[in-house]
Design an enzyme around this catalytic site. Structure first.
Site, short mmCIF file in Angstrom:
data_model
loop_
_atom_site.label_atom_id
_atom_site.label_comp_id
_atom_site.label_asym_id
_atom_site.label_seq_id
_atom_site.Cartn_x
_atom_site.Cartn_y
_atom_site.Cartn_z
N THR A 1 0.81 -1.23 0.00
CA THR A 1 0.00 0.00 0.00
C THR A 1 0.84 1.27 0.00
O THR A 1 0.28 2.36 -0.09
CB THR A 1 -0.94 0.04 1.21
OG1 THR A 1 -0.16 0.10 2.42
CG2 THR A 1 -1.84 -1.19 1.24
N HIS B 1 9.30 -3.58 12.08
CA HIS B 1 9.68 -3.12 10.74
C HIS B 1 11.18 -3.27 10.44
O HIS B 1 11.57 -3.71 9.35
CB HIS B 1 9.26 -1.66 10.57
CG HIS B 1 9.04 -1.27 9.14
ND1 HIS B 1 8.21 -0.24 8.77
CD2 HIS B 1 9.52 -1.76 7.99
CE1 HIS B 1 8.20 -0.12 7.46
NE2 HIS B 1 9.00 -1.03 6.96
N TYR C 1 4.52 4.39 6.86
CA TYR C 1 4.06 4.91 5.57
C TYR C 1 3.18 6.15 5.73
O TYR C 1 2.94 6.87 4.77
CB TYR C 1 3.26 3.84 4.80
CG TYR C 1 4.02 2.58 4.49
CD1 TYR C 1 5.42 2.52 4.56
CD2 TYR C 1 3.34 1.42 4.12
CE1 TYR C 1 6.10 1.35 4.28
CE2 TYR C 1 4.02 0.25 3.83
CZ TYR C 1 5.39 0.21 3.93
OH TYR C 1 6.07 -0.95 3.65
N LYS D 1 -3.90 -5.19 -12.00
CA LYS D 1 -4.56 -6.42 -12.45
C LYS D 1 -3.56 -7.40 -13.05
O LYS D 1 -3.61 -8.60 -12.80
CB LYS D 1 -5.63 -6.07 -13.50
CG LYS D 1 -6.84 -5.31 -12.95
CD LYS D 1 -7.84 -5.03 -14.04
CE LYS D 1 -9.03 -4.26 -13.52
NZ LYS D 1 -10.00 -3.92 -14.59
N LYS E 1 2.98 -2.78 10.33
CA LYS E 1 4.31 -2.88 10.93
C LYS E 1 4.49 -1.83 12.02
O LYS E 1 4.02 -0.70 11.89
CB LYS E 1 5.39 -2.72 9.86
CG LYS E 1 5.23 -3.64 8.67
CD LYS E 1 6.31 -3.42 7.63
CE LYS E 1 5.94 -4.05 6.31
NZ LYS E 1 4.90 -3.30 5.60
N GLY F 1 14.60 3.21 -9.40
CA GLY F 1 13.89 4.47 -9.62
C GLY F 1 13.14 4.97 -8.41
O GLY F 1 12.53 6.04 -8.46
N ARG G 1 -1.76 -2.32 -14.41
CA ARG G 1 -0.64 -3.08 -13.85
C ARG G 1 -1.06 -3.83 -12.58
O ARG G 1 -0.58 -4.93 -12.31
CB ARG G 1 0.53 -2.15 -13.53
CG ARG G 1 1.25 -1.64 -14.76
CD ARG G 1 2.39 -0.74 -14.39
NE ARG G 1 3.05 -0.17 -15.56
CZ ARG G 1 3.94 0.82 -15.52
NH1 ARG G 1 4.27 1.34 -14.33
NH2 ARG G 1 4.49 1.28 -16.61
N ASP H 1 -0.66 -4.94 2.52
CA ASP H 1 0.50 -4.74 3.39
C ASP H 1 0.70 -3.25 3.65
O ASP H 1 0.86 -2.46 2.72
CB ASP H 1 1.75 -5.31 2.72
CG ASP H 1 2.99 -5.12 3.58
OD1 ASP H 1 3.20 -5.93 4.50
OD2 ASP H 1 3.73 -4.14 3.35
N SER I 1 9.38 -5.50 -2.39
CA SER I 1 10.07 -5.09 -3.62
C SER I 1 10.34 -6.28 -4.52
O SER I 1 11.46 -6.47 -5.02
CB SER I 1 11.38 -4.37 -3.29
OG SER I 1 11.15 -3.18 -2.58
N PRO I 2 9.33 -7.14 -4.78
CA PRO I 2 9.56 -8.33 -5.60
C PRO I 2 9.83 -8.01 -7.07
O PRO I 2 10.23 -8.89 -7.82
CB PRO I 2 8.25 -9.11 -5.45
CG PRO I 2 7.22 -8.05 -5.23
CD PRO I 2 7.91 -7.02 -4.38
N LEU I 3 9.63 -6.73 -7.43
CA LEU I 3 9.93 -6.30 -8.80
C LEU I 3 11.16 -5.40 -8.83
O LEU I 3 11.42 -4.71 -9.81
CB LEU I 3 8.72 -5.55 -9.39
CG LEU I 3 7.41 -6.34 -9.41
CD1 LEU I 3 6.29 -5.50 -10.00
CD2 LEU I 3 7.56 -7.64 -10.19
#
Length: 329
Positions: A26, A117, A55, A277, A84, A222, A275, A50, A216-218
């Site tokens: 999130t 965290h 945040y 979806k 967290k 940036g 993205r 999550d 951060s699985p991707l």
């Protein structure tokens, strides 16, 4: 095709609770994007969200959840909500206050999973560096973490939290915690993707029945919070592009599928509905042993280095090796 049909949609934690393996992060750099992103994710089918007090967006997440509940899109029991503990809320007194604020902001009676965290303890009001002199020094860090964990165990006893765990813990730090934990951590949430495969940590956690959730699985190329000058873009890796093309999928979908086949739960995030979806569509294909082996040959890079916890004279950790216990790979 059998592996596709049997691809897990949930993981059973050491508590017996079943957590959706596909989650939605999130965090959004701009608060105004949070509500639309969360709503798009839930409407697309995500049932695992999550969040974190750090945040500073949990009120936005909570407002969106209440809207979706009222419209009958989902019920509370349909969702798995992770939050967290703030880095500035360690200890027997502050930890319960932080959780209570999270429950107020999310407008929920409990969270499904509550994580420490980071293995650091900051002064109140300091969520992250680079502020100087922000580290609590009234007790040794290991004692602080123990006291905080015991406060989190009490949250489970009170029914405000159903599962507890940690984030950004190395094998060494998990080992220390397991010595005194009456409730062992159900989850350790760490950076994990095809360029940071976490083999050593994954092996240790599997031995001790602690589930690995990948943030951060991707990759984090940036982003503004910790790429530390890294210019490598995970999704531009030729190997991932080649595998993606062979399946008619995107490199992001391949990276997420890799994580799921490794046994991780994964937390992609996006503010773009298309993205959002697309990232959910990782159960309609599977990666061959050959493809998985190709990915294993990729270089190893930690995007979120945590160097911001090693840059002050009051820091608990003087080097990244101390923070990660030389577990960079």
């Amino acid at each position: 095709m059998d592996s596709v049909k049997t691809a897990p949609t949930h993981v059973t934690l050491n508590t017996g609770h079943k957590m959706p393996i596909m989650g939605f992060g999130t965090y959004q750099p701009n608060l105004e994007d949070v509500e639309d992103a969360v709503e798009a994710a839930v409407r697309a089918g995500y049932r695992h969200l999550d969040s974190a007090s750090t945040y500073k967006n949990e009120k936005h997440v909570g407002d969106t959840l209440q809207k979706l509940f009222k419209e009958g899109v989902v019920k509370r029991e349909d969702l798995w909500i992770t939050s967290k503990l703030g880095n500035d809320s360690h200890g027997a007194e502050e930890a319960p206050k932080c959780l209570q604020q999270t429950l107020i902001d999310l407008q929920l009676e409990y969270v499904d999973l509550y994580l420490m965290h980071w293995p650091v303890s900051l002064k109140k009001g300091h969520s992250f560096p680079p502020e100087s002199h922000m580290y609590k020094s009234d007790k040794p860090l290991e004692e602080d973490i123990k006291e905080t964990w015991q406060a989190m165990e009490k949250m489970v006893e009170e029914g405000k939290v159903r599962n507890i765990g940690v984030s950004n813990f190395s094998s060494k730090k998990l080992t220390s915690l397991l010595v005194y934990a009456k409730i062992p951590p159900a989850v350790n949430q760490v950076e994990c993707h095809p360029l940071l495969r976490q083999h050593k940590l994954r092996t240790f956690m599997k031995t001790h029945n602690v589930h690995l959730t990948a943030y951060s699985p991707l990759g984090s190329w940036g982003t503004s919070w910790g790429t530390s000058g890294v210019t490598v873009n995970l999704l531009e890796q030729p190997v991932l592009k080649k595998i993606a093309e062979s399946h008619g999928k995107s490199p992001a979908q391949v990276a997420l599928r890799w994580g799921i086949q490794k046994g991780n739960s994964v937390l992609p995030r996006s503010k773009t509905p298309e993205r959002v979806k697309k990232n959910l569509d990782v159960f309609s294909f599977s990666l061959s042993e050959e493809a998985m082996a190709e990915i294993e040959k990729l270089e190893q890079i930690r995007f979120i280095t945590g160097d911001f916890f090693c840059n002050d004279e009051g820091s608990f950790y003087k080097t990244l090796k101390e923070l990660w216990d030389e577990e960079d790979l």
